[in-house]
Structure formats: structure tokens, C-alpha cells
Design a protein around this motif. Structure first.
Motif, PDB file in Angstrom:
ATOM      1  N   ASP A 117      -6.690   5.142  -7.347  1.00 43.81           N
ATOM      2  CA  ASP A 117      -7.271   3.986  -6.687  1.00 43.81           C
ATOM      3  C   ASP A 117      -6.153   3.031  -6.265  1.00 43.81           C
ATOM      4  O   ASP A 117      -5.400   2.577  -7.118  1.00 43.81           O
ATOM      5  N   ARG A 154      -5.449  -0.523  -4.500  1.00 42.61           N
ATOM      6  CA  ARG A 154      -5.978  -1.747  -3.893  1.00 42.61           C
ATOM      7  C   ARG A 154      -4.886  -2.775  -3.886  1.00 42.61           C
ATOM      8  O   ARG A 154      -4.370  -3.129  -4.937  1.00 42.61           O
ATOM      9  N   TRP A 166     -15.258  -1.655   1.212  1.00 41.04           N
ATOM     10  CA  TRP A 166     -15.557  -0.832   0.056  1.00 41.04           C
ATOM     11  C   TRP A 166     -17.059  -0.708  -0.173  1.00 41.04           C
ATOM     12  O   TRP A 166     -17.538  -0.980  -1.270  1.00 41.04           O
ATOM     13  N   VAL A 216       0.842  -1.210   0.000  1.00 44.50           N
ATOM     14  CA  VAL A 216       0.000   0.000   0.000  1.00 44.50           C
ATOM     15  C   VAL A 216       0.872   1.253   0.000  1.00 44.50           C
ATOM     16  O   VAL A 216       0.554   2.259  -0.645  1.00 44.50           O
ATOM     17  N   ALA A 273      -7.695   4.363  -0.852  1.00 40.82           N
ATOM     18  CA  ALA A 273      -6.945   3.120  -0.685  1.00 40.82           C
ATOM     19  C   ALA A 273      -7.716   2.132   0.163  1.00 40.82           C
ATOM     20  O   ALA A 273      -8.266   2.478   1.198  1.00 40.82           O
ATOM     21  N   MET A 274      -7.754   0.902  -0.326  1.00 46.61           N
ATOM     22  CA  MET A 274      -8.361  -0.149   0.475  1.00 46.61           C
ATOM     23  C   MET A 274      -7.226  -0.823   1.225  1.00 46.61           C
ATOM     24  O   MET A 274      -6.378  -1.478   0.612  1.00 46.61           O
TER      25      MET A 274
END
Ligand code: AMP
Length: 457
Positions: free
Chosen positions: A203, A205, A186, A28, A44-45
Motif C-alpha cells: 500500500d 499513500r 480511493w 510515490v 498507490a494513491m
């Protein structure tokens, strides 16, 4: 494999990360840091344990101009515990730059001292939405110089009903600001929040934690009345120095913790009905290993940063597969071997079916009869915690307590563990065999020339 050298960081930050023992960016970080440094919004997930704090912390620190005496970054967190952890992490990262002030603004403590600290100036504010909003209303916090805003665990903030407050705060910040949104899940509400308040967000992930591969997961079918015995049997079998047991309701937490205690385990409940003192005490005792089992609800356990948790037990299956993954992700972090066990009554079988459907593979069921026949053997607790009725506001410092114990009281320094200081109390972990002596000596003696009440936490 990416390296911090290729992310475009200052020399000082690279040296600081090396000092902190960060050898290479987590996935990440590798994706989010360059985007944020380039001035982009980021969604960000990422879950606890993924290195998400540094993923926003590094760009924050890099962006701060210490000579500008304005709040330049704001991080909103769902809970006080998370805000405290984020503050701690930011202070470490901020060693890369001189004179950066980080301030925490959370509820549950008097607002007066916070107003004083704000008046002295802060570059970075970390807080919970309610208290940040209080300061905005009072005019004690202004965000007209804000450059970067972070929503940490945004899904949890929405779950906790903070949506209106958060959007209210967002609307009081400059439109040109950069917005970073971090969320473990999400749901549509998160997408909407992003669409409303972010601008062409990058984005990010990353694969759901590589760590899951090192988690040994098993499942047992139990009847409701066998649950306590099964949890005690798992603790007896694996002897974890720390374990987290999840229950659905506060009442289940209290009951299970009480029953485990009556069987000789050192167990505490952690849920939303505890007051701040009880919560602090439980967290301190769990972290310093004078309590080995924490029985918690999902909300209460959120944001707990306990590393290397050897065992997670689901006393009941989680509400849905995402929550399950999040619970289980607390063991086996950073490549360490972890273990997760889920107990399931026949009535909740459908939850496991959903988990299997989501994973595309069936789970492994253990032999319940064998488990229940396990000999009861409570985990021995190496430490005990003493609670001193004096804290920061009484000008007590950890060194004073250490001095009082190892000086005249004659307790060896090596037998004294973590010392956690709060405003009006102080917790000291002492090896169990020395605890009684430490208690009686502290009761009779003085700390900083004063007598304080002492008891076992
Ligand atoms: P977080 O997901 O932010 O809660 O971080 C989990 C833990 O990983 C924290 O204890 C960090 O100090 C640690 N950490 C974060 N980034 C790195 C890295 N690049 N290398 C090693 N440890 C890290």
C-alpha cells in the motif's frame, strides 16, 4: 531524504534519470519503486504531478528483457492523451536499455497500422481498454508473456465505465503477473478491484501533494449572471499565459469560452463532444500558448499534463472535495507558486461547507465588488497557430515546415514555436507579429516540394 542510489536501480537507469534531470525520487517513487522491483503488487494513491508515471515506468523498464520478443508489460490508461503521455515518458525511461519497443494502442485512429506494428513486436504496450480489448479479440495482441500490468488512473477508468472491459483484459493475462494499480482517489470499487486482481499488494499513500502549500487559494461569492464578468476580471487581474477554467457541463464550457472570446480573450472549450481533430487542435494551441484559456469539464481535463499552470479557476465549485483538490492541484506544481480561485453562487454554498469540513478549516472569501470592478484587459497572446493540411502520412517532418518558414519565406527561426505533427495535419506556433506573413508565405510556397492548404487553427 531518499536518493535514486538507494532504490536498487541499474547503473544505466541511474545515469538515465540523471540525464532526465531527476535528482531525487518523489515520495510515490521512493515507496513504490522498491516494492515493484522486489516483485510485489502495488496499490498507490497518487495524482498527476506526483511522478506516478516514473513510479511504474522505472520498474517496467528495469524488468524488460529486450531479447524476448513478447509483450512483457501492459499499461492501461483511461484516455488517449494520458496514453500518449505515458508512452512518451516510457520511451524516455527506456533509453536506459537498448532496443526496447513501446507501442500505443488507442481508439480514434485506424486499427490497421496498429496490427502491423504489433506484428513487428513490442515489449511494452500502452493503451486504452477498448482498443486493447479489440486487439485481444482479433488475436492481434497476445498477453501470454505478460509480466507486469499497470492500471493508471484506475478510478477514472471505472468512472468512464471501463470496469467490465478492464476485468476482461485482466482475466486474459497470466496469473503470475505483477499488478500495479494507481489511482487518485480511493472509492470502494478500487479496493474491490485490488482484492480481486492483486496479491498482497503493498500500500503506497503519500501525503496529498506537498505542492498545495504553495497554492494561493481564494473564493468569491457571485450571482450566476456575474460569472462571466468574474472570470474575465480574474484573467485581467492576473494575466496568466495559460489558465484552466473548470465548468460542470459541456454547454457551460461552450458558452463561457464563447463569451470570453467575445471579450477579446483567446479561449477554447474542451469537452467530450469534440471530435478528435478539434480536441487535438485545442490541446496543441493551449500547449503552444496560442490559446491562453482552456474551459474544460473534469473528464476532458483529466490527464492533461500542462506544467506550471499559473491559474486555475473553478467557474463553479467542484462536485466534491476530492475533485476540488484534483482541479486545484494542477497549478503550483513542483514547488512553483500557483493560484486557484473558486467562484460560488449562493445555491452551491454547501459544497464549500463540505470542503471546509474536510479540511478542518474555513476558506478565505475575497471582495466580489472589487473583483467585478476590475478593468477588462484581455491577456495578450504571444503566439498564433497555423494549421497545415499535411502530416506524417504525407511524409511531412517538422524540419520541412521549419525549413519552409525560415528559408525563402524569411521568418526568423526564433519566431517559430512548437511544431506538432499529426497523421494528416501539422500545427505550427508562430509569434503573433509574424503570423500573417508566415501564413501568406506558406500559402504561396511549398513544403517538401508540395503545396498544402494552410489556415489559422
Ligand atoms: P506524473 O505525475 O507522472 O505526471 O509526473 C509529473 C512530472 O514530473 C513529469 O513531467 C515528470 O517528468 C516529472 N518527474 C517525475 N519524477 C521526477 C523526479 N524524480 N524528479 C523530477 N521530476 C520528475
Amino acid at each position: 531524504m531518499s536518493s535514486f542510489k538507494t532504490l536498487g536501480l541499474s547503473q544505466a537507469m541511474q545515469a538515465n534519470l540523471e540525464q532526465l534531470g531527476y535528482q531525487q525520487p518523489t515520495p510515490v517513487q521512493a515507496e513504490a519503486v522498491p516494492l515493484a522491483l522486489a516483485g510485489r503488487d502495488v496499490i498507490a494513491m497518487a495524482q498527476t504531478g506526483s511522478g506516478k508515471t516514473a513510479a511504474f515506468g522505472i520498474p517496467i523498464v528495469e524488468s524488460i528483457n529486450p531479447q524476448r520478443f513478447k509483450v512483457q508489460s501492459l499499461v492501461l490508461c483511461p484516455t488517449r492523451e494520458l496514453a500518449d503521455q505515458v508512452t512518451k515518458a516510457l520511451r524516455e525511461l527506456a533509453r536506459a536499455k537498448e532496443n526496447v519497443k513501446v507501442l500505443t494502442l488507442c481508439g480514434g485512429v485506424p486499427i490497421g497500422p496498429q496490427i502491423g506494428s504489433l506484428a513487428h513486436g513490442a515489449h511494452i504496450v500502452v493503451g486504452t481498454p477498448g482498443r486493447v480489448d479489440d486487439h485481444l479479440r482479433k488475436g492481434t495482441l497476445t498477453l501470454d508473456g505478460l509480466q507486469m500490468l499497470v492500471l493508471d488512473e484506475a478510478d477514472r477508468m471505472l468512472d468512464m465505465g471501463f470496469e467490465e472491459v478492464v476485468t476482461g483484459i485482466l482475466s486474459q493475462t497470466p496469473a503470475r503477473r505483477q499488478t500495479l494499480l494507481f489511482s487518485a482517489t480511493w472509492p470502494p470499487a478500487i479496493r474491490q478491484l485490488s482484492e480481486r486482481f492483486q496479491n498482497q499488494a503493498g500500500d503506497v499513500r503519500v501525503e496529498a501533494q506537498a505542492a498545495t502549500t504553495t497554492i494561493d487559494e481564494s473564493f468569491y461569492e457571485v450571482q450566476p449572471e456575474q460569472r462571466v464578468t468574474a472570470v474575465a476580471a480574474l484573467l485581467s487581474r492576473f494575466q496568466p499565459v495559460s489558465s484552466l477554467v473548470f465548468c460542470t457541463t459541456k454547454r457551460d464550457c461552450d458558452e463561457l469560452a464563447a463569451e470570453l472570446s467575445s471579450l477579446g480573450f483567446s479561449a477554447l472549450a474542451l469537452h467530450g463532444d469534440l471530435d478528435q481533430r478539434e480536441r487535438d487542435s485545442a490541446l496543441v494551441r493551449f500547449a503552444n500558448q496560442s490559446c491562453t484559456v482552456l474551459v474544460a469539464t473534469d473528464v476532458a481535463a483529466r490527464g492533461l499534463d500542462i506544467k506550471g499552470l499559473p491559474l486555475v479557476i473553478n467557474a463553479e465549485p467542484a462536485r466534491d472535495p476530492e475533485v476540488h483538490t484534483h482541479r486545484v492541484g494542477r497549478t503550483g506544481r513542483a514547488g512553483e507558486q500557483g493560484r486557484a480561485v473558486t467562484l460560488c453562487t449562493p445555491r452551491h454554498g454547501h459544497k464549500i461547507s463540505r470542503l471546509e469540513a474536510q479540511r478542518g478549516e474555513v476558506v478565505t472569501w475575497g471582495d466580489t465588488d472589487k473583483l467585478l470592478a476590475e478593468r477588462l484587459q484581455p491577456v495578450v497572446c504571444a503566439m498564433k497557430t497555423l494549421c497545415l493540411a499535411g502530416g506524417r502520412k504525407d511524409k511531412v517532418r517538422p524540419g520541412d515546415v521549419m525549413g519552409a518558414l525560415t528559408g525563402e519565406a524569411g521568418i526568423p527561426g526564433a519566431a517559430v514555436g512548437k511544431i506538432d505533427l499529426f497523421d494528416f495535419q501539422c500545427f505550427v506556433a508562430v509569434e503573433s507579429e509574424w503570423a500573417a506573413l508566415a501564413l501568406s508565405r506558406l500559402e504561396k510556397g511549398k513544403v517538401k516540394g508540395r503545396k498544402f492548404r494552410v489556415r489559422y487553427a
